[in-house]
Design a protein around this motif. Structure first.
Motif, short mmCIF file in Angstrom:
data_model
loop_
_atom_site.label_atom_id
_atom_site.label_comp_id
_atom_site.label_asym_id
_atom_site.label_seq_id
_atom_site.Cartn_x
_atom_site.Cartn_y
_atom_site.Cartn_z
N ARG A 1 0.97 -1.19 -0.12
CA ARG A 1 -0.01 0.20 -0.07
C ARG A 1 0.93 1.31 -0.05
NH1 ARG A 1 -4.64 -0.96 3.31
NH2 ARG A 1 -5.63 -1.25 1.48
N PRO A 2 0.62 2.30 -0.76
CA PRO A 2 1.59 3.43 -0.94
C PRO A 2 1.24 4.46 0.06
CG PRO A 2 -0.39 3.63 -2.49
CD PRO A 2 -0.58 2.19 -1.78
N ALA A 3 2.02 5.13 0.43
CA ALA A 3 1.92 6.18 1.47
C ALA A 3 0.97 7.34 1.04
CB ALA A 3 3.29 7.18 1.70
N CYS A 4 0.30 8.04 1.78
CA CYS A 4 -0.74 9.02 1.15
C CYS A 4 0.04 10.45 0.96
CB CYS A 4 -1.76 9.07 1.99
SG CYS A 4 -2.88 10.09 1.40
N THR A 5 1.05 10.17 0.08
CA THR A 5 1.73 11.43 -0.43
C THR A 5 1.78 11.59 -1.92
OG1 THR A 5 3.69 10.44 -0.93
CG2 THR A 5 3.34 11.35 1.60
N PRO A 6 1.94 12.75 -2.22
CA PRO A 6 1.74 13.12 -3.88
C PRO A 6 2.99 12.16 -4.85
CG PRO A 6 1.60 15.09 -2.92
CD PRO A 6 1.89 14.13 -1.70
N ALA A 7 3.92 12.03 -4.11
CA ALA A 7 5.39 11.41 -4.66
C ALA A 7 4.88 9.75 -4.70
CB ALA A 7 6.63 11.50 -4.03
N ALA A 8 4.37 9.22 -3.57
CA ALA A 8 4.12 8.03 -3.56
C ALA A 8 3.01 7.44 -4.48
CB ALA A 8 4.07 7.71 -1.98
N ILE A 9 1.84 8.34 -4.38
CA ILE A 9 0.88 8.15 -5.31
C ILE A 9 1.34 8.16 -6.79
CG2 ILE A 9 -1.38 8.86 -6.18
CD1 ILE A 9 -1.71 10.12 -3.31
N LEU B 1 -3.29 17.31 -9.74
CA LEU B 1 -2.55 17.80 -8.73
C LEU B 1 -2.19 19.26 -8.82
CD1 LEU B 1 -1.09 16.84 -5.92
CD2 LEU B 1 0.87 15.99 -7.15
N ASP B 2 -1.78 19.44 -10.02
CA ASP B 2 -1.23 21.07 -10.32
C ASP B 2 -2.56 21.79 -10.34
OD1 ASP B 2 1.25 20.01 -11.16
OD2 ASP B 2 0.78 20.25 -13.38
N ALA B 3 -3.82 21.44 -10.51
CA ALA B 3 -4.65 22.34 -10.47
C ALA B 3 -5.12 22.41 -8.78
CB ALA B 3 -6.04 21.77 -10.94
N ALA B 4 -5.05 21.15 -8.09
CA ALA B 4 -5.30 21.45 -6.64
C ALA B 4 -4.21 22.45 -5.93
CB ALA B 4 -5.22 20.33 -5.88
N PHE B 5 -2.79 22.47 -6.07
CA PHE B 5 -1.84 23.23 -5.87
C PHE B 5 -2.10 24.73 -5.94
CE2 PHE B 5 1.47 19.65 -5.57
CZ PHE B 5 1.75 19.96 -4.38
N GLU B 6 -2.54 24.94 -7.15
CA GLU B 6 -2.95 26.21 -7.68
C GLU B 6 -4.08 26.79 -6.88
OE1 GLU B 6 -2.54 29.74 -9.25
OE2 GLU B 6 -1.29 28.02 -9.60
N GLN B 7 -5.29 25.88 -6.65
CA GLN B 7 -6.30 26.40 -5.93
C GLN B 7 -5.73 26.48 -4.50
OE1 GLN B 7 -9.57 23.55 -5.95
NE2 GLN B 7 -10.97 24.98 -5.18
N ALA B 8 -4.84 25.61 -4.06
CA ALA B 8 -4.64 26.11 -2.62
C ALA B 8 -3.85 27.24 -2.49
CB ALA B 8 -3.72 24.94 -2.16
N ARG B 9 -3.08 27.59 -3.28
CA ARG B 9 -2.32 28.75 -3.34
C ARG B 9 -3.32 30.18 -3.43
NH1 ARG B 9 2.07 26.57 -5.98
NH2 ARG B 9 1.02 26.53 -8.03
N GLU B 10 -4.10 30.09 -4.32
CA GLU B 10 -5.11 31.00 -4.59
C GLU B 10 -5.94 31.33 -3.38
OE1 GLU B 10 -7.44 30.06 -7.85
OE2 GLU B 10 -5.70 30.51 -9.34
N GLN B 11 -6.38 30.14 -2.55
CA GLN B 11 -7.24 30.31 -1.47
C GLN B 11 -6.51 30.44 -0.12
OE1 GLN B 11 -9.91 26.98 -1.49
NE2 GLN B 11 -10.67 27.57 -3.56
N ALA B 12 -5.15 30.22 -0.23
CA ALA B 12 -4.39 30.17 1.02
C ALA B 12 -5.00 29.15 1.83
CB ALA B 12 -4.49 31.64 1.52
N ASP B 13 -5.42 28.10 1.25
CA ASP B 13 -5.91 27.12 2.19
C ASP B 13 -5.73 25.57 1.66
OD1 ASP B 13 -7.48 25.22 3.57
OD2 ASP B 13 -9.46 25.90 2.81
#
Length: 111
Positions: free
Chosen positions: A14-22, A42-54
């Motif tokens: 079972r993989p770790a729950c990390t972007p690299a392991a997935i 993943l890129d879209a989620a990073f961008e959304q997290a950056r925009e929302q600071a969340d």
């Protein structure tokens, strides 16, 4: 990719729950389209997290893909996962009383 005759496909841990392991699991077992979809999500989620600071969008995306990566590590589990997703697409999600709670998911998968 096909397995040599007479051998069962290897079930990976079972993989770790990390972007690299997935990504490692998907790169080893999934096709190029799935890997590209993961990278784009993943890129879209990073961008959304950056925009929302969340970090919530990023965490949700990683968790969602972790379940798919977990299914890819075992060919039989992958077939079951894809069949379940197809049912959800065609018929909608199961009623709330038939779904696993977050606590049940954490107890079963450690995520």
């Amino acid at each position: 990719m096909t397995a040599p005759h007479g051998r069962q496909p290897q079930v990976l841990p079972r993989p770790a729950c990390t972007p690299a392991a997935i990504r490692a699991v998907l790169a080893a077992d999934a096709d190029a389209a799935v890997l590209q979809r993961y990278d784009e999500d993943l890129d879209a989620a990073f961008e959304q997290a950056r925009e929302q600071a969340d970090l919530t969008p990023l965490v949700q995306t990683v968790r969602r893909w972790w379940f798919e990566a977990d299914a890819w590590r075992d060919p039989e589990v992958q077939r079951e996962f894809l069949a379940r997703m197809e049912t959800y697409r065609n018929e909608g999600q199961p009623p709330a009383e038939q779904r696993m709670t977050r606590e049940e998911i954490q107890a079963r998968f450690g995520v």
